[in-house]
Design an enzyme around this catalytic site. Structure first.
Site, mmCIF file in Angstrom:
data_model
loop_
_atom_site.group_PDB
_atom_site.id
_atom_site.type_symbol
_atom_site.label_atom_id
_atom_site.label_comp_id
_atom_site.label_asym_id
_atom_site.label_seq_id
_atom_site.Cartn_x
_atom_site.Cartn_y
_atom_site.Cartn_z
ATOM 1 N N ARG A 120 -9.891 -12.843 -20.643
ATOM 2 C CA ARG A 120 -11.321 -12.644 -20.361
ATOM 3 C C ARG A 120 -11.545 -11.427 -19.468
ATOM 4 N NH1 ARG A 120 -13.276 -18.846 -19.188
ATOM 5 N NH2 ARG A 120 -12.635 -19.681 -21.205
ATOM 6 N N CYS A 121 -10.806 -10.385 -19.722
ATOM 7 C CA CYS A 121 -10.821 -9.177 -18.908
ATOM 8 C C CYS A 121 -11.435 -8.037 -19.721
ATOM 9 C CB CYS A 121 -9.380 -8.847 -18.516
ATOM 10 S SG CYS A 121 -9.152 -7.321 -17.593
ATOM 11 N N GLY A 122 -12.015 -7.085 -19.046
ATOM 12 C CA GLY A 122 -12.533 -5.906 -19.739
ATOM 13 C C GLY A 122 -11.439 -5.136 -20.460
#
Length: 164
Positions: A34-36
């Protein structure tokens, strides 16, 4: 002490000695779903598929220390990586890369290749470490360094034959 002295656990809980990767070029990455930077999974997988027959192995270590961006269970992580990015490189159990409970592998990686201004702390997910065929930690890359931009550093290492 070297990279081959460490033992890690797969997502399925199986212990693996890094000695089993002796003679390979390793790209070790702390990852999160769930990271950029999560879309880098696609670039990591592309690098792995393109160069695995030449001796490259990507080793991914999920980490939930940065903004809670890897909250899932091991099964959820496996499902996400398989269905979303068709990841075929080794995925390991969640670890901590900073602080009191830093995994010994990451303590070693950080001391071998400190970051900007000599800081050993991992700044975010998708920090990458390049390890040569002899187990030497050669480079550290920032999270925003794309897998594609690392390829020129990989090619000479992959051209070397194991044991040479």
């Amino acid at each position: 002490m070297n990279i081959y002295d460490f033992e890690v656990c797969t997502l399925e809980g199986e212990a693996v000695r890094l000695d089993s990767y002796r003679g390979k070029v390793l790209l070790i990455v702390n990852v999160a779903s769930r990271c950029g930077f999560t879309p880098q999974y696609a670039g990591l997988e592309a690098l792995y598929r393109r160069h695995r027959d030449d001796g490259l192995v990507v080793l991914a270590f999920p980490c939930n220390q940065f903004g809670g961006q890897e909250p899932g269970s091991e099964a959820e992580i496996r499902q996400f990586c398989s269905s979303r990015y068709q990841v075929s490189f080794p995925l390991f159990a969640k670890i901590e890369v900073n602080g009191e409970h830093t995994h010994p592998l990451y303590a070693y990686l950080k001391s071998a290749q400190p970051g900007l201004l000599g800081s050993e702390a991992i700044k975010w997910n998708f920090t990458k470490f390049l390890v040569g065929r002899n187990g030497e930690v050669l480079r550290r890359y920032a999270p925003n360094t794309s897998p594609e931009s690392i390829e020129p550093d990989l090619l000479p290492l992959l051209a070397e034959r194991s044991g040479g």
